[in-house]
Scaffold this motif. Sequence first.
Motif, PDB file in Angstrom:
ATOM      1  N   HIS A 182      -5.952 -11.453  40.787  1.00 40.58           N
ATOM      2  CA  HIS A 182      -5.819 -12.075  39.520  1.00 40.58           C
ATOM      3  C   HIS A 182      -6.981 -11.434  38.805  1.00 40.58           C
TER       4      HIS A 182
ATOM      5  N   THR B 225      -4.254 -21.125  37.102  1.00 44.58           N
ATOM      6  CA  THR B 225      -4.631 -20.034  36.055  1.00 44.58           C
ATOM      7  C   THR B 225      -3.077 -19.763  35.347  1.00 44.58           C
ATOM      8  N   ASP B 226      -3.333 -19.648  34.008  1.00 42.48           N
ATOM      9  CA  ASP B 226      -1.987 -19.068  33.341  1.00 42.48           C
ATOM     10  C   ASP B 226      -2.423 -18.500  32.240  1.00 42.48           C
ATOM     11  N   MET B 227      -1.771 -17.299  31.719  1.00 40.93           N
ATOM     12  CA  MET B 227      -1.487 -16.596  30.447  1.00 40.93           C
ATOM     13  C   MET B 227      -0.506 -17.017  29.565  1.00 40.93           C
TER      14      MET B 227
ATOM     15  N   THR C 103     -12.546 -13.939  31.409  1.00 39.47           N
ATOM     16  CA  THR C 103     -11.781 -13.116  32.084  1.00 39.47           C
ATOM     17  C   THR C 103     -11.524 -11.647  31.323  1.00 39.47           C
TER      18      THR C 103
ATOM     19  N   GLN D 278     -13.636 -11.670  40.849  1.00 35.56           N
ATOM     20  CA  GLN D 278     -12.348 -12.349  41.373  1.00 35.56           C
ATOM     21  C   GLN D 278     -12.497 -13.221  42.418  1.00 35.56           C
TER      22      GLN D 278
ATOM     23  N   GLU E 173      -2.595 -17.315  38.299  1.00 38.16           N
ATOM     24  CA  GLU E 173      -2.082 -16.133  37.757  1.00 38.16           C
ATOM     25  C   GLU E 173      -0.744 -15.754  38.054  1.00 38.16           C
TER      26      GLU E 173
ATOM     27  N   TYR F 272      -7.707 -22.259  32.503  1.00 40.05           N
ATOM     28  CA  TYR F 272      -7.707 -22.592  34.007  1.00 40.05           C
ATOM     29  C   TYR F 272      -7.261 -24.183  33.703  1.00 40.05           C
TER      30      TYR F 272
ATOM     31  N   TYR G 284      -6.046 -17.203  28.237  1.00 35.12           N
ATOM     32  CA  TYR G 284      -6.262 -17.275  29.740  1.00 35.12           C
ATOM     33  C   TYR G 284      -6.694 -18.777  29.930  1.00 35.12           C
TER      34      TYR G 284
ATOM     35  N   HIS H 142      -5.060  -9.604  24.664  1.00 39.24           N
ATOM     36  CA  HIS H 142      -6.201 -10.436  24.991  1.00 39.24           C
ATOM     37  C   HIS H 142      -7.629 -10.463  23.953  1.00 39.24           C
TER      38      HIS H 142
END
Length: 274
Positions: free
Chosen positions: A26, A167-169, A227, A49, A139, A269, A267, A260
């Motif tokens: 990630h 975590t996700d995008m 990130t 990381q 991720e 949390y 991104y 990004h």
Amino acid sequence: MKSPVPPYFDLLLQHFVPGQSGRFVHLGHWAQSPGEEDLIQPQAFEQAQARLNEILLGWASLADGQAVLDVGCGLGGTLEVINQHHSNMRLYGVNIDARQLAICEQLQAVNGNRLIWQQADACELPFPNASLDRVICLEAMFHFPSRRQFLQEVNRVLKPGGVFVATDMTVSSSLQGCDAPGFLFETVMQDGYGPWPDFWQREGELDVLIHGSGLTIDQLMDASENTLPSYHFTAPGIDKESQDPGDIAARAALAMHWLHRQGHLRYWYLQATK
């Protein structure tokens, strides 16, 4: 039919060396913008990381004796850390890719823990109702066939009071306002980082999906700035974005960095409780 495994994993698996390669797959967390020296030192990325992992595991409020599931467990880095620092845990790793699980199986359980690796679809978790204390997903959620279905599965398998951290995008609606056809961005990202079934979040915004699953959001942090520096390590040629690298994975990495950096990709949390 497109593989359920992102193409960049082919490269990661090809170059993985037990005992030498890192197991985290990630982006990292940077508390402040790194200096130029940091950006040329691989260990700086590894430390970032580990820092992201530490933050999310802190949110998980782990305790000895728990049953913990890592969905989209990658090469086993997160469960490796838990295995080293806790005891009498049942640690489950689920992944759709047998190759990644084969690398995970090289890890040895210690401290009275059990490590169990299973090949399974994140939207059909092979666990009984209310059987897990914690669920982790770093991720990986954007790769799953349905965020909505996955989050419902998380709610199903968690015990009452259980905690989910992730975590996700997500791609912002602002991208649709860019002076370029949206399918261009989606095509490049799907080629290098797909599957990304809900690129435009047609299922709904992340917070809406979480609430709809029955989970309660405790923390939802936009960590896009924290990130962003990681692309200096994950996107070769970041200083030459106007040039096509001619490689699908590198092209997608540069495109993701641009999205990004421009604020079109966020991104997150996440901490939620059942």
